[in-house]
Design a protein around this motif. Structure first.
Motif, PDB file in Angstrom:
ATOM      1  N   GLU A  27     -10.863  53.470  65.835  1.00 19.77           N
ATOM      2  CA  GLU A  27      -9.715  54.319  66.000  1.00 19.77           C
ATOM      3  C   GLU A  27     -10.071  55.545  64.885  1.00 19.77           C
ATOM      4  O   GLU A  27      -9.426  56.596  64.702  1.00 19.77           O
ATOM      5  CB  GLU A  27      -8.401  53.705  65.599  1.00 19.77           C
ATOM      6  CG  GLU A  27      -8.084  52.686  66.777  1.00 19.77           C
ATOM      7  CD  GLU A  27      -7.584  53.686  67.946  1.00 19.77           C
ATOM      8  OE1 GLU A  27      -7.142  54.637  67.877  1.00 19.77           O
ATOM      9  OE2 GLU A  27      -8.043  53.261  69.109  1.00 19.77           O
ATOM     10  N   SER A  28     -10.730  55.098  63.909  1.00 26.53           N
ATOM     11  CA  SER A  28     -11.080  55.707  62.559  1.00 26.53           C
ATOM     12  C   SER A  28     -12.013  56.961  63.089  1.00 26.53           C
ATOM     13  O   SER A  28     -11.379  58.294  62.613  1.00 26.53           O
ATOM     14  CB  SER A  28     -11.658  55.033  61.555  1.00 26.53           C
ATOM     15  OG  SER A  28     -12.038  55.857  60.346  1.00 26.53           O
ATOM     16  N   ILE A  29     -12.899  56.804  63.947  1.00 25.60           N
ATOM     17  CA  ILE A  29     -13.820  57.632  64.292  1.00 25.60           C
ATOM     18  C   ILE A  29     -12.917  58.629  65.270  1.00 25.60           C
ATOM     19  O   ILE A  29     -13.172  60.170  65.242  1.00 25.60           O
ATOM     20  CB  ILE A  29     -14.764  57.056  65.267  1.00 25.60           C
ATOM     21  CG1 ILE A  29     -16.042  56.497  64.361  1.00 25.60           C
ATOM     22  CG2 ILE A  29     -15.581  58.127  66.098  1.00 25.60           C
ATOM     23  CD1 ILE A  29     -16.793  55.610  64.966  1.00 25.60           C
ATOM     24  N   THR A  36     -11.332  67.024  63.123  1.00 22.08           N
ATOM     25  CA  THR A  36     -12.318  68.118  63.052  1.00 22.08           C
ATOM     26  C   THR A  36     -11.984  68.904  64.048  1.00 22.08           C
ATOM     27  O   THR A  36     -12.145  70.265  63.799  1.00 22.08           O
ATOM     28  CB  THR A  36     -13.617  67.391  63.487  1.00 22.08           C
ATOM     29  OG1 THR A  36     -13.947  66.372  62.486  1.00 22.08           O
ATOM     30  CG2 THR A  36     -14.769  68.409  63.410  1.00 22.08           C
ATOM     31  N   LYS A  37     -11.561  68.736  65.203  1.00 20.92           N
ATOM     32  CA  LYS A  37     -11.185  69.646  66.523  1.00 20.92           C
ATOM     33  C   LYS A  37     -10.089  70.802  65.884  1.00 20.92           C
ATOM     34  O   LYS A  37     -10.115  71.702  66.168  1.00 20.92           O
ATOM     35  CB  LYS A  37     -10.840  68.833  67.631  1.00 20.92           C
ATOM     36  CG  LYS A  37     -12.104  68.137  68.415  1.00 20.92           C
ATOM     37  CD  LYS A  37     -11.570  68.031  69.987  1.00 20.92           C
ATOM     38  CE  LYS A  37     -10.138  67.425  70.122  1.00 20.92           C
ATOM     39  NZ  LYS A  37      -9.919  66.851  71.543  1.00 20.92           N
ATOM     40  N   SER A  61     -17.859  70.573  52.528  1.00 21.07           N
ATOM     41  CA  SER A  61     -16.835  71.430  52.519  1.00 21.07           C
ATOM     42  C   SER A  61     -17.450  72.749  52.559  1.00 21.07           C
ATOM     43  O   SER A  61     -17.352  73.743  53.160  1.00 21.07           O
ATOM     44  CB  SER A  61     -15.791  71.250  52.123  1.00 21.07           C
ATOM     45  OG  SER A  61     -14.978  69.887  52.383  1.00 21.07           O
ATOM     46  N   LEU A  62     -18.315  72.874  51.446  1.00 23.11           N
ATOM     47  CA  LEU A  62     -19.058  74.070  51.129  1.00 23.11           C
ATOM     48  C   LEU A  62     -19.787  74.481  52.179  1.00 23.11           C
ATOM     49  O   LEU A  62     -20.112  75.691  52.628  1.00 23.11           O
ATOM     50  CB  LEU A  62     -19.874  74.049  49.826  1.00 23.11           C
ATOM     51  CG  LEU A  62     -20.395  75.082  49.246  1.00 23.11           C
ATOM     52  CD1 LEU A  62     -19.597  76.319  49.013  1.00 23.11           C
ATOM     53  CD2 LEU A  62     -21.256  74.609  48.032  1.00 23.11           C
TER      54      LEU A  62
END
Length: 87
Positions: A27-29, A36-37, A61-62
Motif C-alpha cells: 500500500e505504501s508503494i 509521483t503521478k 528533489s534537486l
C-alpha cells in the motif's frame, strides 16, 4: 539468528504479522506511485518540485527539478522547431 518456535500457533502468528507487513509495504508503494503521478502533471511540475525542495531539502528533489526543467525545455524547443518547419 533464526528464531525458534515452540508451537504452530507461534508460527501462524508470525506469518500473520509478516503478511500484514507485506500488505502495508504494498500500500505504501501504491501511495508513493500515485503521489509521483500527481506531482508529474506538467503545469504543476516546476511549482510542486520547487516547494518540495524547499520543504524537504533533499538531493533527490534537486535532481528531479533539474531533469524536469531540461525535459520541459527540450519539449519546448522541439515544438518551436516543428512550428517553424510547418510555416
Amino acid at each position: 539468528m533464526s528464531k525458534q518456535y515452540h508451537s504452530f500457533e507461534e508460527i501462524d502468528e508470525r506469518l500473520k504479522v509478516l503478511n500484514l507487513q507485506r500488505l502495508i509495504a504494498q500500500e505504501s508503494i501504491k501511495l508513493q506511485f500515485n503521489s509521483t503521478k500527481t506531482d508529474l502533471v506538467p503545469q504543476q511540475l516546476r511549482q510542486g518540485l520547487g516547494a518540495t525542495f524547499s520543504q524537504k531539502g533533499t538531493i533527490k528533489s534537486l535532481v528531479i527539478t533539474f531533469l524536469s526543467s531540461k525535459l520541459l525545455d527540450f519539449i519546448k524547443s522541439k515544438r518551436k522547431s516543428r512550428n517553424r518547419d510547418l510555416s
